[in-house]
Design a protein around this motif. Structure first.
Motif, PDB file in Angstrom:
ATOM      1  N   PRO A 179     -55.255 -22.676 -32.775  1.00 38.20           N
ATOM      2  CA  PRO A 179     -55.044 -22.388 -34.203  1.00 38.20           C
ATOM      3  C   PRO A 179     -53.635 -21.898 -34.498  1.00 38.20           C
ATOM      4  O   PRO A 179     -52.973 -21.300 -33.650  1.00 38.20           O
ATOM      5  CB  PRO A 179     -56.083 -21.290 -34.492  1.00 38.20           C
ATOM      6  CG  PRO A 179     -57.127 -21.481 -33.447  1.00 38.20           C
ATOM      7  CD  PRO A 179     -56.394 -21.940 -32.228  1.00 38.20           C
ATOM      8  N   ARG A 180     -53.174 -22.140 -35.710  1.00 39.40           N
ATOM      9  CA  ARG A 180     -51.850 -21.702 -36.119  1.00 39.40           C
ATOM     10  C   ARG A 180     -51.761 -20.185 -36.174  1.00 39.40           C
ATOM     11  O   ARG A 180     -52.734 -19.496 -36.415  1.00 39.40           O
ATOM     12  CB  ARG A 180     -51.500 -22.289 -37.496  1.00 39.40           C
ATOM     13  CG  ARG A 180     -51.304 -23.803 -37.499  1.00 39.40           C
ATOM     14  CD  ARG A 180     -50.887 -24.275 -38.876  1.00 39.40           C
ATOM     15  NE  ARG A 180     -50.690 -25.711 -38.901  1.00 39.40           N
ATOM     16  CZ  ARG A 180     -50.286 -26.386 -39.971  1.00 39.40           C
ATOM     17  NH1 ARG A 180     -50.059 -25.737 -41.112  1.00 39.40           N
ATOM     18  NH2 ARG A 180     -50.118 -27.705 -39.899  1.00 39.40           N
ATOM     19  N   LYS A 208     -42.797 -20.460 -29.714  1.00 37.86           N
ATOM     20  CA  LYS A 208     -43.128 -21.103 -30.986  1.00 37.86           C
ATOM     21  C   LYS A 208     -42.077 -20.857 -32.056  1.00 37.86           C
ATOM     22  O   LYS A 208     -41.698 -21.771 -32.796  1.00 37.86           O
ATOM     23  CB  LYS A 208     -44.480 -20.606 -31.504  1.00 37.86           C
ATOM     24  CG  LYS A 208     -45.694 -21.158 -30.754  1.00 37.86           C
ATOM     25  CD  LYS A 208     -46.975 -20.668 -31.381  1.00 37.86           C
ATOM     26  CE  LYS A 208     -47.337 -21.387 -32.655  1.00 37.86           C
ATOM     27  NZ  LYS A 208     -46.676 -20.919 -33.870  1.00 37.86           N
ATOM     28  N   GLU A 209     -41.622 -19.619 -32.164  1.00 38.44           N
ATOM     29  CA  GLU A 209     -40.749 -19.252 -33.272  1.00 38.44           C
ATOM     30  C   GLU A 209     -39.268 -19.493 -32.991  1.00 38.44           C
ATOM     31  O   GLU A 209     -38.497 -19.741 -33.915  1.00 38.44           O
ATOM     32  CB  GLU A 209     -40.971 -17.775 -33.634  1.00 38.44           C
ATOM     33  CG  GLU A 209     -42.394 -17.435 -34.032  1.00 38.44           C
ATOM     34  CD  GLU A 209     -42.863 -18.226 -35.251  1.00 38.44           C
ATOM     35  OE1 GLU A 209     -42.065 -18.367 -36.202  1.00 38.44           O
ATOM     36  OE2 GLU A 209     -44.013 -18.692 -35.245  1.00 38.44           O
ATOM     37  N   THR A 246     -48.444 -16.774 -35.551  1.00 41.80           N
ATOM     38  CA  THR A 246     -47.170 -16.428 -34.908  1.00 41.80           C
ATOM     39  C   THR A 246     -47.380 -16.002 -33.461  1.00 41.80           C
ATOM     40  O   THR A 246     -46.517 -16.202 -32.620  1.00 41.80           O
ATOM     41  CB  THR A 246     -46.476 -15.287 -35.660  1.00 41.80           C
ATOM     42  OG1 THR A 246     -47.316 -14.113 -35.619  1.00 41.80           O
ATOM     43  CG2 THR A 246     -46.201 -15.671 -37.102  1.00 41.80           C
ATOM     44  N   TYR A 247     -48.541 -15.356 -33.187  1.00 41.86           N
ATOM     45  CA  TYR A 247     -48.881 -14.883 -31.842  1.00 41.86           C
ATOM     46  C   TYR A 247     -47.863 -13.881 -31.311  1.00 41.86           C
ATOM     47  O   TYR A 247     -47.574 -13.834 -30.113  1.00 41.86           O
ATOM     48  CB  TYR A 247     -49.057 -16.066 -30.875  1.00 41.86           C
ATOM     49  CG  TYR A 247     -50.218 -16.940 -31.281  1.00 41.86           C
ATOM     50  CD1 TYR A 247     -51.519 -16.578 -30.968  1.00 41.86           C
ATOM     51  CD2 TYR A 247     -50.010 -18.096 -32.015  1.00 41.86           C
ATOM     52  CE1 TYR A 247     -52.599 -17.357 -31.366  1.00 41.86           C
ATOM     53  CE2 TYR A 247     -51.082 -18.875 -32.429  1.00 41.86           C
ATOM     54  CZ  TYR A 247     -52.368 -18.505 -32.095  1.00 41.86           C
ATOM     55  OH  TYR A 247     -53.433 -19.267 -32.495  1.00 41.86           O
ATOM     56  N   TYR A 265     -49.367 -28.481 -30.183  1.00 43.55           N
ATOM     57  CA  TYR A 265     -50.158 -27.374 -29.661  1.00 43.55           C
ATOM     58  C   TYR A 265     -51.647 -27.602 -29.947  1.00 43.55           C
ATOM     59  O   TYR A 265     -52.011 -28.176 -30.979  1.00 43.55           O
ATOM     60  CB  TYR A 265     -49.738 -26.058 -30.302  1.00 43.55           C
ATOM     61  CG  TYR A 265     -48.412 -25.516 -29.817  1.00 43.55           C
ATOM     62  CD1 TYR A 265     -48.219 -25.206 -28.485  1.00 43.55           C
ATOM     63  CD2 TYR A 265     -47.370 -25.288 -30.714  1.00 43.55           C
ATOM     64  CE1 TYR A 265     -47.012 -24.684 -28.036  1.00 43.55           C
ATOM     65  CE2 TYR A 265     -46.161 -24.764 -30.281  1.00 43.55           C
ATOM     66  CZ  TYR A 265     -45.982 -24.468 -28.942  1.00 43.55           C
ATOM     67  OH  TYR A 265     -44.790 -23.955 -28.506  1.00 43.55           O
TER      68      TYR A 265
END
Length: 259
Positions: free
Chosen positions: A49-50, A92-93, A52-53, A46
């Motif tokens: 920035p890191r 992502k999760e 959870t979004y 990606y």
């Protein structure tokens, strides 16, 4: 695999009139959009920035699906793929995959640079079952509200902005879904500033299975909102939640505690 002669012909012009004659279920159109307008999921890390979004939309979906892994999504009005994304948290999760649609030519390069693990379609969704060339309005100071048709007053959002107008290619939704073999969709997010209902009407629900729909209804009157509810009820969906901006529907074949 070599491209067929017919598709090769269609790709010779920017947007030939022959393309507009193709129905959304025509395999030739599906090949055309895959070659012309679809970018495959990125295999690179990606590029943002890191975090959870997670937002309110994705939080609700994750809860409904009990944190299901490897689900599928469709998101139209993807913007830059990160800001206010309804699907990024699920991707992502929990490893969900799907299709992002964004038609704003100023935003598409930014979206692609984010390296989402989803297909990207750089087109508008057609309000009919055929491709078209449509007028597009872009607010200079607020990209998320780019829309088909004429500009709208954004002062209610605290935004006073000039608009630019140009033409864009619009492709029917089913052609895009078929091109990436996405006809089983867990979460369907539709936020296209007032074109949602017309797009819904193009979907062959006997060929596309959708479990949860989250759609923007901000630009519709109460009467049209009721029409949308009735239309989706006829397709097997029940309204589960509503607010000023969005309606949330779940198909009757899908149990909230799992399927």
């Amino acid at each position: 695999m070599p491209v067929s002669y017919e598709v090769d012909q269609l790709l010779t012009d920017d947007f030939p009139e022959n393309v507009k004659k193709l129905d959304q279920e025509d395999p030739l159109l599906q090949k055309y959009v895959k070659l012309r307008h679809l970018t495959p999921p990125s295999k690179l890390p990606y590029n943002f920035p890191r975090g959870t979004y997670m937002n309110g939309h994705s939080q609700v979906v994750a809860h409904i699906f009990r944190n299901k892994t490897n689900g599928t999504f469709f998101e139209a009005g993807a913007y830059d793929g990160v800001a206010a994304s309804n699907s990024l948290y699920l991707e992502k999760e929990f490893g969900w995959r799907g299709l992002l649609v964004e038609c704003n030519p100023y935003t598409i390069p930014v979206l692609k640079m984010k390296r989402r693990k989803a297909w990207i379609a750089d087109v508008c969704l057609s309000p009919t079952k055929n491709p078209a060339t449509l007028k597009f309005s872009n607010p200079t100071k607020w990209g998320p509200s780019a829309r088909l048709g004429d500009p709208v007053d954004l002062k209610a959002f605290g935004v006073d902005t000039p608009w630019t107008k140009f033409e864009v290619e619009a492709m029917p939704l089913f052609a895009l879904l078929s091109a990436v073999n996405l006809t089983e969709i867990d979460f369907f997010s539709l936020d296209v500033e007032g074109a949602e209902f017309d797009i819904l009407k193009t979907i062959p629900f006997d060929k596309v299975r959708i479990k949860v729909i989250d759609m923007e209804v901000y630009f519709y009157s109460r009467e049209v909102k009721n029409e949308i509810n009735d239309f989706l009820k006829d397709k097997g969906f029940q309204l589960q939640g509503s607010g000023t901006s969005d309606h949330f529907y779940i198909h009757s074949s899908f149990k909230i505690n799992g399927d």
